[in-house]
Design an enzyme around this catalytic site. Structure first.
Site, PDB file in Angstrom:
ATOM      1  N   LYS A 123      35.905  44.314  36.228  1.00 25.62           N
ATOM      2  CA  LYS A 123      34.551  45.246  36.173  1.00 25.62           C
ATOM      3  C   LYS A 123      34.937  46.676  35.789  1.00 25.62           C
ATOM      4  O   LYS A 123      34.417  47.499  35.285  1.00 25.62           O
ATOM      5  CB  LYS A 123      34.028  45.125  37.356  1.00 25.62           C
ATOM      6  CG  LYS A 123      34.534  45.458  38.539  1.00 25.62           C
ATOM      7  CD  LYS A 123      33.521  45.422  39.731  1.00 25.62           C
ATOM      8  CE  LYS A 123      34.270  45.720  41.137  1.00 25.62           C
ATOM      9  NZ  LYS A 123      34.756  46.850  41.330  1.00 25.62           N
ATOM     10  N   ARG A 144      27.987  48.020  47.946  1.00 26.64           N
ATOM     11  CA  ARG A 144      28.821  47.310  48.120  1.00 26.64           C
ATOM     12  C   ARG A 144      28.480  46.312  49.297  1.00 26.64           C
ATOM     13  O   ARG A 144      28.853  45.215  49.728  1.00 26.64           O
ATOM     14  CB  ARG A 144      30.069  47.804  48.621  1.00 26.64           C
ATOM     15  CG  ARG A 144      31.217  47.405  47.447  1.00 26.64           C
ATOM     16  CD  ARG A 144      32.588  47.269  47.826  1.00 26.64           C
ATOM     17  NE  ARG A 144      33.688  47.020  47.431  1.00 26.64           N
ATOM     18  CZ  ARG A 144      34.599  47.857  46.621  1.00 26.64           C
ATOM     19  NH1 ARG A 144      33.847  48.569  45.708  1.00 26.64           N
ATOM     20  NH2 ARG A 144      35.713  47.484  46.375  1.00 26.64           N
ATOM     21  N   ARG A 166      47.504  42.939  37.761  1.00 27.59           N
ATOM     22  CA  ARG A 166      47.049  44.343  37.976  1.00 27.59           C
ATOM     23  C   ARG A 166      48.088  45.107  38.984  1.00 27.59           C
ATOM     24  O   ARG A 166      48.370  46.076  38.331  1.00 27.59           O
ATOM     25  CB  ARG A 166      45.834  44.253  38.506  1.00 27.59           C
ATOM     26  CG  ARG A 166      45.171  45.618  38.742  1.00 27.59           C
ATOM     27  CD  ARG A 166      43.903  45.570  38.999  1.00 27.59           C
ATOM     28  NE  ARG A 166      43.524  45.539  40.440  1.00 27.59           N
ATOM     29  CZ  ARG A 166      42.554  45.326  41.026  1.00 27.59           C
ATOM     30  NH1 ARG A 166      41.219  45.397  40.445  1.00 27.59           N
ATOM     31  NH2 ARG A 166      42.502  44.969  42.255  1.00 27.59           N
ATOM     32  N   ARG A 216      48.923  49.378  42.429  1.00 23.21           N
ATOM     33  CA  ARG A 216      47.856  49.552  43.296  1.00 23.21           C
ATOM     34  C   ARG A 216      48.559  49.373  45.133  1.00 23.21           C
ATOM     35  O   ARG A 216      48.696  48.315  45.078  1.00 23.21           O
ATOM     36  CB  ARG A 216      46.545  49.176  43.228  1.00 23.21           C
ATOM     37  CG  ARG A 216      45.625  49.795  42.236  1.00 23.21           C
ATOM     38  CD  ARG A 216      44.133  48.892  42.054  1.00 23.21           C
ATOM     39  NE  ARG A 216      43.586  48.851  43.068  1.00 23.21           N
ATOM     40  CZ  ARG A 216      42.246  48.314  43.255  1.00 23.21           C
ATOM     41  NH1 ARG A 216      41.578  48.436  42.192  1.00 23.21           N
ATOM     42  NH2 ARG A 216      41.523  48.196  44.320  1.00 23.21           N
ATOM     43  N   ARG A 223      39.708  41.912  51.092  1.00 21.77           N
ATOM     44  CA  ARG A 223      38.638  42.467  50.045  1.00 21.77           C
ATOM     45  C   ARG A 223      38.035  41.196  49.614  1.00 21.77           C
ATOM     46  O   ARG A 223      36.576  41.516  49.193  1.00 21.77           O
ATOM     47  CB  ARG A 223      39.307  43.015  48.866  1.00 21.77           C
ATOM     48  CG  ARG A 223      39.590  44.647  49.505  1.00 21.77           C
ATOM     49  CD  ARG A 223      40.949  45.262  49.080  1.00 21.77           C
ATOM     50  NE  ARG A 223      40.815  45.334  47.441  1.00 21.77           N
ATOM     51  CZ  ARG A 223      42.028  44.997  46.840  1.00 21.77           C
ATOM     52  NH1 ARG A 223      43.139  44.844  47.407  1.00 21.77           N
ATOM     53  NH2 ARG A 223      42.042  45.041  45.456  1.00 21.77           N
TER      54      ARG A 223
HETATM   55  P1  AMP Z   1      37.704  49.074  44.256  1.00 23.21           P
HETATM   56  O1  AMP Z   1      38.562  49.954  43.427  1.00 23.21           O
HETATM   57  O2  AMP Z   1      36.209  49.235  43.823  1.00 23.21           O
HETATM   58  O3  AMP Z   1      38.386  47.535  44.421  1.00 23.21           O
HETATM   59  O4  AMP Z   1      37.862  49.848  45.826  1.00 23.21           O
HETATM   60  C1  AMP Z   1      39.225  49.809  46.346  1.00 23.21           C
HETATM   61  C2  AMP Z   1      38.663  50.542  47.706  1.00 23.21           C
HETATM   62  O5  AMP Z   1      37.826  51.444  48.134  1.00 23.21           O
HETATM   63  C3  AMP Z   1      37.863  49.376  48.515  1.00 23.21           C
HETATM   64  O6  AMP Z   1      38.766  48.016  48.957  1.00 23.21           O
HETATM   65  C4  AMP Z   1      37.425  50.001  49.708  1.00 23.21           C
HETATM   66  O7  AMP Z   1      38.244  50.441  50.758  1.00 23.21           O
HETATM   67  C5  AMP Z   1      36.963  51.439  49.078  1.00 23.21           C
HETATM   68  N1  AMP Z   1      35.583  51.422  48.372  1.00 23.21           N
HETATM   69  C6  AMP Z   1      35.432  51.406  46.992  1.00 23.21           C
HETATM   70  N2  AMP Z   1      33.984  51.274  46.832  1.00 23.21           N
HETATM   71  C7  AMP Z   1      33.449  51.446  48.061  1.00 23.21           C
HETATM   72  C8  AMP Z   1      32.350  51.168  48.626  1.00 23.21           C
HETATM   73  N3  AMP Z   1      31.175  51.274  47.696  1.00 23.21           N
HETATM   74  N4  AMP Z   1      31.797  51.225  49.850  1.00 23.21           N
HETATM   75  C9  AMP Z   1      33.012  51.220  50.772  1.00 23.21           C
HETATM   76  N5  AMP Z   1      34.235  51.384  50.208  1.00 23.21           N
HETATM   77  C10 AMP Z   1      34.535  51.329  49.176  1.00 23.21           C
END
Ligand code: AMP
Length: 195
Positions: A16, A91, A130, A136, A147
């Site tokens: 995404k 989320r 990734r 990461r 997650r």
């Molecule tokens: P992502 O890159 O979208 O997978 O986000 C990485 C991490 O950032 C997640 O595992 C959360 O710890 C935090 N995070 C990102 N977006 C959100 C959100 N909308 N609400 C809460 N935590 C978030």
């Protein structure tokens, strides 16, 4: 013309982030990834970064209030006036309510919610690839499992809300980058959202 006020929702490893950036580029709108905002702050060691680092590494969600404030600030900037694409937000159901309240106040309803679907085994297969590419710090086994489980229990249910509103559509996320991108563009065009 329907303005592209979009969400892209999919599990970890669904692609995404990559597809969201491409769609945003095609429509010349900002791609706003809350994960990217948090990672940039962690990297720079800002107060926000220090506040969220441990949460992100554990694979937990950052508190809604903090995340919502960041998204509202970003959406209020001039470059989001003609549309935006949110990646990784909302989320959970609470964040859906926060975003609704903000967008209603501005009379800017969402026009499309892209659900990028990939089978669980496929997303699990992609995440280590990734991790190797991007390094990461939250792509370790424990955090990945948490997650994915948060995605299934808290994030996937928000799709029902958007489906009921008639704004969500599913796109098959398995295929080449170009194939998946074309599917998204075609589905958006069918909704009057054209670049
Ligand atoms: P992502 O890159 O979208 O997978 O986000 C990485 C991490 O950032 C997640 O595992 C959360 O710890 C935090 N995070 C990102 N977006 C959100 C959100 N909308 N609400 C809460 N935590 C978030």
């Amino acid at each position: 013309m329907t303005l592209p006020r979009l969400l892209i929702i999919g599990p970890q490893g669904s692609g995404k982030g990559t597809q969201g950036a491409r769609v945003a580029e095609a429509f010349r709108i900002p791609a706003i990834s809350t994960g990217d905002v948090f990672r940039a702050n962690v990297k720079e060691g800002t107060p926000l970064g220090q506040q969220v680092q441990a949460i992100i590494e554990a694979g937990d969600l950052v508190p809604d209030e903090l995340t919502g404030a960041i998204v509202r600030d970003r959406l209020a900037q001039d470059d989001a006036a003609g549309g935006f694409l949110l990646d990784g937000y909302p989320r959970n159901i609470g964040q859906v309510g926060d975003l609704d309240a903000f967008l209603e106040e501005r009379d800017e309803p969402l026009t499309g919610v892209i659900e990028l679907s990939v089978p669980r085994e496929e997303s699990i297969r992609r995440i280590p690839l990734r991790a190797a590419e991007q390094g990461r710090s939250d792509d370790n086994d424990e955090s990945i499992a948490k997650r994915l489980s948060i995605y299934e229990s808290e994030t996937a249910p928000i799709l029902d809300v958007y489906r009921e509103r008639g704004v969500a559509f599913e796109v098959d996320g398995v295929g080449t980058l170009d194939e998946v991108f074309e599917r998204i563009i075609t589905a958006l065009a069918a909704r009057g959202i054209v670049a």
